[in-house]
Design a protein around this motif. Sequence first.
Motif: not given
Length: 202
Positions: A175-196
């Motif tokens: 579960p933690f590996v999956l969540i970590g991968i998802g967070v990494m994808v959101l950050v590296e794609a710029g999605t988090v910055s874009w949403l912020y």
Amino acid sequence: MIDAPRDTGVAVALFASTNVDDVLVLIGFFSDPRYRPRQIVAGQFLGIAALVLASLAGALLSLVVAPAWLGLMGLVPIALGLRRLLPARDEEAEAAGGKAPVGHALAVAGVTIANGGDNLGIYTPVFATSPGPRLLLFVAVFALMTGLWLALAHRLVHHPALGTPIRRIGRVAAPFVLIGIGVMVLVEAGTVSWLYQGSSAQ
């Protein structure tokens, strides 16, 4: 003309360097009694095939879809990871019943695709500069390597000496590996910055 030995080595290096973490994810899936091996195999091949097709169309795709939108795929592994952290509900009974849903294969494929941001970034320029015969060689090698990755993860989970601790660790860590991968994808794609930025602008 292609240099088969050299191009095969390039294909192996491309796949291995962009899919090292997939072994950990596959160990987590093989350790989960809710997932049948055939569903994991089908999902992994489907996910890799989708990444290869997306890479072949990468140049056009990048003109149409912003990376931040593609990064929303990171929500797939996050959702799966959070679901695994919830109290289990009849997991063993579901596994014994033999009626695991087709959605499990799609879930594996979704995680593979979501975790494939680096695949797209590396495969796309390589594919763009490769002639047809080299592309066919790459696809064949990727298919073989996908099978090897699946066999390795399955073997580790069912190893006589290592299987029990790996399954135990895999169930806890997955579960933690999956969540970590998802967070990494959101950050590296710029999605988090874009949403912020979007929320700040309102």
